[in-house]
Design an enzyme around this catalytic site. Structure first.
Site, PDB file in Angstrom:
ATOM      1  N   LYS A  98      -5.637  11.192  10.232  1.00 31.56           N
ATOM      2  CA  LYS A  98      -5.723  12.289   9.213  1.00 31.56           C
ATOM      3  C   LYS A  98      -6.093  13.354   9.819  1.00 31.56           C
ATOM      4  O   LYS A  98      -7.217  13.466  10.338  1.00 31.56           O
ATOM      5  CB  LYS A  98      -6.867  11.588   8.181  1.00 31.56           C
ATOM      6  CG  LYS A  98      -6.562  10.618   7.157  1.00 31.56           C
ATOM      7  CD  LYS A  98      -7.324  10.413   6.172  1.00 31.56           C
ATOM      8  CE  LYS A  98      -6.835   9.182   5.174  1.00 31.56           C
ATOM      9  NZ  LYS A  98      -6.533   8.165   5.895  1.00 31.56           N
ATOM     10  N   ASP A 134      -0.817  10.786   8.576  1.00 29.82           N
ATOM     11  CA  ASP A 134      -1.223  10.219   7.423  1.00 29.82           C
ATOM     12  C   ASP A 134      -1.288  11.428   6.378  1.00 29.82           C
ATOM     13  O   ASP A 134      -1.399  12.611   6.630  1.00 29.82           O
ATOM     14  CB  ASP A 134      -2.673   9.758   7.141  1.00 29.82           C
ATOM     15  CG  ASP A 134      -2.851   8.353   7.302  1.00 29.82           C
ATOM     16  OD1 ASP A 134      -2.047   7.513   7.735  1.00 29.82           O
ATOM     17  OD2 ASP A 134      -4.035   7.607   7.380  1.00 29.82           O
ATOM     18  N   MET A 135      -0.827  11.571   5.150  1.00 31.36           N
ATOM     19  CA  MET A 135      -0.661  12.484   4.181  1.00 31.36           C
ATOM     20  C   MET A 135      -1.889  12.564   3.240  1.00 31.36           C
ATOM     21  O   MET A 135      -2.391  11.538   2.693  1.00 31.36           O
ATOM     22  CB  MET A 135       0.745  12.515   3.563  1.00 31.36           C
ATOM     23  CG  MET A 135       0.775  13.861   2.638  1.00 31.36           C
ATOM     24  SD  MET A 135       0.901  15.533   3.718  1.00 31.36           S
ATOM     25  CE  MET A 135       2.609  15.381   4.603  1.00 31.36           C
ATOM     26  N   ARG A 184       6.987   7.077   6.593  1.00 31.19           N
ATOM     27  CA  ARG A 184       6.331   6.450   5.624  1.00 31.19           C
ATOM     28  C   ARG A 184       6.337   6.749   4.159  1.00 31.19           C
ATOM     29  O   ARG A 184       5.961   7.847   3.983  1.00 31.19           O
ATOM     30  CB  ARG A 184       4.799   5.906   6.219  1.00 31.19           C
ATOM     31  CG  ARG A 184       4.183   4.993   5.195  1.00 31.19           C
ATOM     32  CD  ARG A 184       2.634   5.170   5.296  1.00 31.19           C
ATOM     33  NE  ARG A 184       2.257   4.827   6.784  1.00 31.19           N
ATOM     34  CZ  ARG A 184       1.183   5.211   7.439  1.00 31.19           C
ATOM     35  NH1 ARG A 184       0.279   6.018   6.570  1.00 31.19           N
ATOM     36  NH2 ARG A 184       0.770   4.825   8.419  1.00 31.19           N
ATOM     37  N   VAL A 186       4.838   6.526   0.588  1.00 31.55           N
ATOM     38  CA  VAL A 186       4.051   5.776  -0.051  1.00 31.55           C
ATOM     39  C   VAL A 186       3.931   6.322  -1.643  1.00 31.55           C
ATOM     40  O   VAL A 186       4.475   7.520  -1.731  1.00 31.55           O
ATOM     41  CB  VAL A 186       2.381   5.797   0.338  1.00 31.55           C
ATOM     42  CG1 VAL A 186       2.305   5.133   1.656  1.00 31.55           C
ATOM     43  CG2 VAL A 186       2.044   7.378   0.338  1.00 31.55           C
ATOM     44  N   LYS A 187       3.070   5.957  -2.447  1.00 29.32           N
ATOM     45  CA  LYS A 187       3.206   6.374  -3.992  1.00 29.32           C
ATOM     46  C   LYS A 187       1.908   7.704  -4.001  1.00 29.32           C
ATOM     47  O   LYS A 187       2.039   8.683  -4.656  1.00 29.32           O
ATOM     48  CB  LYS A 187       2.848   5.298  -4.960  1.00 29.32           C
ATOM     49  CG  LYS A 187       3.895   4.205  -5.147  1.00 29.32           C
ATOM     50  CD  LYS A 187       3.433   3.418  -6.097  1.00 29.32           C
ATOM     51  CE  LYS A 187       4.456   2.231  -6.314  1.00 29.32           C
ATOM     52  NZ  LYS A 187       4.068   0.997  -7.486  1.00 29.32           N
ATOM     53  N   ALA A 189      -2.364   8.480  -3.104  1.00 32.99           N
ATOM     54  CA  ALA A 189      -3.748   7.965  -3.382  1.00 32.99           C
ATOM     55  C   ALA A 189      -4.678   9.114  -3.933  1.00 32.99           C
ATOM     56  O   ALA A 189      -5.996   8.768  -4.039  1.00 32.99           O
ATOM     57  CB  ALA A 189      -4.225   7.212  -2.218  1.00 32.99           C
ATOM     58  N   ARG A 288     -10.979   4.816  -2.564  1.00 29.81           N
ATOM     59  CA  ARG A 288      -9.425   5.174  -3.084  1.00 29.81           C
ATOM     60  C   ARG A 288      -9.033   3.834  -3.305  1.00 29.81           C
ATOM     61  O   ARG A 288      -8.132   3.601  -4.205  1.00 29.81           O
ATOM     62  CB  ARG A 288      -8.699   5.926  -1.853  1.00 29.81           C
ATOM     63  CG  ARG A 288      -8.993   7.317  -2.199  1.00 29.81           C
ATOM     64  CD  ARG A 288      -7.862   8.158  -1.037  1.00 29.81           C
ATOM     65  NE  ARG A 288      -7.967   8.109   0.196  1.00 29.81           N
ATOM     66  CZ  ARG A 288      -8.803   8.484   1.099  1.00 29.81           C
ATOM     67  NH1 ARG A 288      -9.506   9.283   0.727  1.00 29.81           N
ATOM     68  NH2 ARG A 288      -8.755   8.197   2.269  1.00 29.81           N
ATOM     69  N   ALA A 291     -10.138   2.951  -6.917  1.00 26.36           N
ATOM     70  CA  ALA A 291      -9.372   3.534  -7.790  1.00 26.36           C
ATOM     71  C   ALA A 291      -7.942   2.943  -8.087  1.00 26.36           C
ATOM     72  O   ALA A 291      -7.474   3.048  -9.098  1.00 26.36           O
ATOM     73  CB  ALA A 291      -9.354   4.931  -7.447  1.00 26.36           C
TER      74      ALA A 291
END
Ligand SMILES: Cc1cc2nc3c(=O)[nH]c(=O)nc-3n(C[C@H](O)[C@H](O)[C@H](O)COP(=O)(O)OP(=O)(O)OC[C@H]3O[C@@H](n4cnc5c(N)ncnc54)[C@H](O)[C@@H]3O)c2cc1C
Length: 308
Positions: A98, A134-135, A184, A186-187, A189, A288, A291
């Site tokens: 990150k 990572d985003m 990658r 992902v939806k 987070a 996260r 959540a």
């Protein structure tokens, strides 16, 4: 409804102190985090590798406020690379970083994060593996993609992450679908406003499929980061339709989540990579995960009551 509250709590120092100090928290955290120390993460790597799974390791930490912390992050990843080397897993064990833990949000953040993360990317390349960026929240996307572009000039295998909940992501997928580009999907987070992100799960899911179609039809290497059985099935179907071989894409899931499904995909011959977080700074990551799924929160609250 609870998701945004928990995501806001993920960034609260007061709640961090309360949750981190609660004696009952630790066993619940252990479900999602491999351990606080490097040797515990190495045990998790070896256990998963023995079962034919691949891994990406995350030394937990984010949103640092002091340049000295960024150096500690860099050094933790260099120590991680040293520990991975003798295992000889090559690209079967990569690392996720990150950039906010490397100084991205500090003054001069772009240059600082790039300077601090570059030795990690170099060390990864020396042991035959790579790093994925990572985003984080939407305010960091431009900076993260710019740093990615600079890293890819020397290390084209550096991985990107895109989040389908952001309106911009289909365009980003087109831009990132070129040859050799590891992405990658992902939806997403984080707690994002309606001005930049879809707010309803059905919209996020539809956007995920649109993005996956772009990546699968492109020349890059799609990494399907989802536990959602529908996304996994659609990923398999799109790979088939686009004539991709089993080693031309991979699935990714988080440590401790849907482990039977992880093993099932490996048994079917798929590449399946598990994201292994470790370290002491687990609070934001843990919140996260709570959540994302009411059942996780219920599990946490039950443990408070049963031990209290
Ligand atoms: C390898 C990997 C890397 C990631 N990296 C990033 C990143 O860089 N940036 C970012 O914003 N997000 C990242 N994420 C998180 C991602 O954005 C989602 O928040 C998370 O994956 C949940 O979405 P889902 O696709 O699994 O589907 P969902 O629709 O949320 O869930 C589908 C099903 O999966 C299972 N499931 C999902 N989440 C959980 C959970 N926490 N606990 C237990 N079961 C669960 C449940 O069965 C659920 O019904 C990453 C996820 C993965 C798998």
């Amino acid at each position: 409804m609870l998701g945004p509250v928990l995501l806001a709590a993920a960034r609260s120092d007061l709640i961090r102190r309360i949750v981190s100090a609660a004696p009952v928290t630790r066993p619940v955290v252990d479900r999602f985090v491999a351990g606080e120390h490097l040797d515990e993460s190495m045990r998790a790597v070896q256990g998963l590798a023995d079962k034919g799974l691949e891994v990406t390791l995350d030394h937990l930490g984010e949103d640092i406020t002091d340049p000295a912390e960024a150096l500690r992050t860099r050094d933790a990843y260099l120590a991680l690379t040293d520990s991975l080397k003798p295992l000889g897993l090559g690209e079967r064990a990569e690392m996720s970083v990150k950039l906010s833990a490397f100084g991205q949000a500090l003054p001069g953040g772009h240059d600082l994060a790039l300077k601090n993360v570059t030795p990690v990317v170099e060390a990864a390349a020396e042991i035959g593996t790579t790093v994925t960026l990572d985003m984080e929240d939407h305010t960091t996307v431009d900076s993260t993609l710019a740093i990615l572009a600079e890293l890819r000039e020397r290390f084209p295998q550096t991985g990107a992450v895109v989040q389908s909940y952001l309106f911009r992501t289909e365009d980003d997928c087109h831009a990132l679908a070129g040859e050799g580009s590891r992405v990658r999907l992902v939806k997403g987070a984080y707690n994002e406003p309606a001005s930049v992100a879809y707010q309803h799960k059905a919209e996020v899911d539809k956007a995920y499929v649109r993005c996956l179609k772009i990546l699968m039809a492109g020349q890059g290497y799609p990494m399907i980061g989802s536990h959602d059985p529908r996304m996994v099935a659609i990923g398999q179907e799109l790979a088939r339709r686009n004539g991709r071989k089993l080693d031309e894409y991979e699935f990714q899931m988080l440590y401790g989540i849907r482990e039977a499904e992880q093993r099932r995909l490996v048994a079917e011959g798929h590449r399946m990579r598990v994201y292994i977080p470790y370290g002491t700074d687990w609070y934001g990551y843990f919140m996260r995960r709570l959540a994302e799924r009411p059942a996780n929160l219920a599990f946490f609250l039950r443990s408070l009551v049963s031990r209290g």
